[in-house]
Write a protein that holds these residues in place. Structure first.
Motif, PDB file in Angstrom:
ATOM      1  N   ARG A  45     -55.132 -22.269  40.074  1.00 41.30           N
ATOM      2  CA  ARG A  45     -53.969 -23.135  40.181  1.00 41.30           C
ATOM      3  C   ARG A  45     -53.043 -22.889  38.996  1.00 41.30           C
ATOM      4  O   ARG A  45     -53.499 -22.721  37.865  1.00 41.30           O
ATOM      5  CB  ARG A  45     -54.440 -24.589  40.222  1.00 41.30           C
ATOM      6  N   GLU A  46     -51.756 -22.887  39.269  1.00 38.51           N
ATOM      7  CA  GLU A  46     -50.740 -22.534  38.272  1.00 38.51           C
ATOM      8  C   GLU A  46     -49.725 -23.664  38.143  1.00 38.51           C
ATOM      9  O   GLU A  46     -49.173 -24.123  39.156  1.00 38.51           O
ATOM     10  CB  GLU A  46     -50.026 -21.242  38.719  1.00 38.51           C
ATOM     11  N   GLY A  47     -49.480 -24.105  36.920  1.00 39.07           N
ATOM     12  CA  GLY A  47     -48.416 -25.083  36.686  1.00 39.07           C
ATOM     13  C   GLY A  47     -47.090 -24.369  36.658  1.00 39.07           C
ATOM     14  O   GLY A  47     -46.913 -23.417  35.888  1.00 39.07           O
ATOM     15  N   ILE A  48     -46.120 -24.799  37.480  1.00 42.19           N
ATOM     16  CA  ILE A  48     -44.878 -24.040  37.566  1.00 42.19           C
ATOM     17  C   ILE A  48     -43.665 -24.778  37.042  1.00 42.19           C
ATOM     18  O   ILE A  48     -42.714 -24.141  36.585  1.00 42.19           O
ATOM     19  CB  ILE A  48     -44.624 -23.547  39.004  1.00 42.19           C
ATOM     20  N   ASP A 108     -50.467 -28.012  27.498  1.00 46.74           N
ATOM     21  CA  ASP A 108     -51.870 -28.445  27.556  1.00 46.74           C
ATOM     22  C   ASP A 108     -52.293 -28.729  28.995  1.00 46.74           C
ATOM     23  O   ASP A 108     -53.403 -28.360  29.415  1.00 46.74           O
ATOM     24  CB  ASP A 108     -52.065 -29.700  26.703  1.00 46.74           C
ATOM     25  N   TYR A 109     -51.417 -29.406  29.739  1.00 47.84           N
ATOM     26  CA  TYR A 109     -51.767 -29.736  31.123  1.00 47.84           C
ATOM     27  C   TYR A 109     -51.845 -28.488  31.990  1.00 47.84           C
ATOM     28  O   TYR A 109     -52.651 -28.398  32.905  1.00 47.84           O
ATOM     29  CB  TYR A 109     -50.756 -30.713  31.705  1.00 47.84           C
ATOM     30  N   VAL A 110     -51.000 -27.506  31.715  1.00 49.11           N
ATOM     31  CA  VAL A 110     -51.086 -26.254  32.462  1.00 49.11           C
ATOM     32  C   VAL A 110     -52.429 -25.584  32.216  1.00 49.11           C
ATOM     33  O   VAL A 110     -53.060 -25.046  33.124  1.00 49.11           O
ATOM     34  CB  VAL A 110     -49.933 -25.311  32.056  1.00 49.11           C
ATOM     35  N   ALA A 111     -52.886 -25.650  30.979  1.00 48.22           N
ATOM     36  CA  ALA A 111     -54.154 -24.999  30.627  1.00 48.22           C
ATOM     37  C   ALA A 111     -55.366 -25.753  31.168  1.00 48.22           C
ATOM     38  O   ALA A 111     -56.318 -25.145  31.659  1.00 48.22           O
ATOM     39  CB  ALA A 111     -54.263 -24.866  29.108  1.00 48.22           C
TER      40      ALA A 111
END
Length: 128
Positions: A45-48, A108-111
């Protein structure tokens, strides 16, 4: 009860556009950061993108920068993701997310993907 309801996904040809919507309820919309993650088949999953709904500050992943635009309509408690110049590699399930500190701690949330609230997702398919 917190709810994030995505809509607007579908099938589009490469080079086309779609606009995703995320209708939020059950929390103080103006206090939260709201964003989008996506997950392609067989990939992580990727934060975009995310937006601070109080001041409209935004973050974008390099993979979508210049093609996608996130915005919010605070009167409607809705966040939009305008996706232009879509590519086959944009094919994924797109999830709306919300968290009190999402904008400030975006990296941080993306990671960690430890976001408090998630929608169920909407499928976007881009054909070559």
């Amino acid at each position: 009860e917190v709810q994030l309801v995505e809509s607007g996904g579908g099938l589009v040809q490469a080079g086309g556009s779609l606009r995703l919507s995320c209708a939020a309820s059950g929390f103080a919309f103006d206090d939260y950061g709201i964003g989008w993650f996506r997950q392609a088949p067989g990939k992580e999953r990727e934060g975009i993108s995310c937006i601070d709904t109080f001041n409209s500050s935004t973050h974008y992943a390099d993979s979508v920068k210049g093609r996608f635009t996130i915005s919010s309509d605070n009167a409607k408690n809705t966040v939009y993701l305008q996706m232009n110049n879509l590519k086959p590699e944009d094919t994924a399930v797109y999830y709306c997310v919300a968290d009190l500190h999402l904008y400030a701690l975006w990296d941080d949330y993306v990671a960690t993907q430890a976001v408090d609230y998630w929608g169920r997702g909407t499928q976007v398919t881009v054909s070559a």
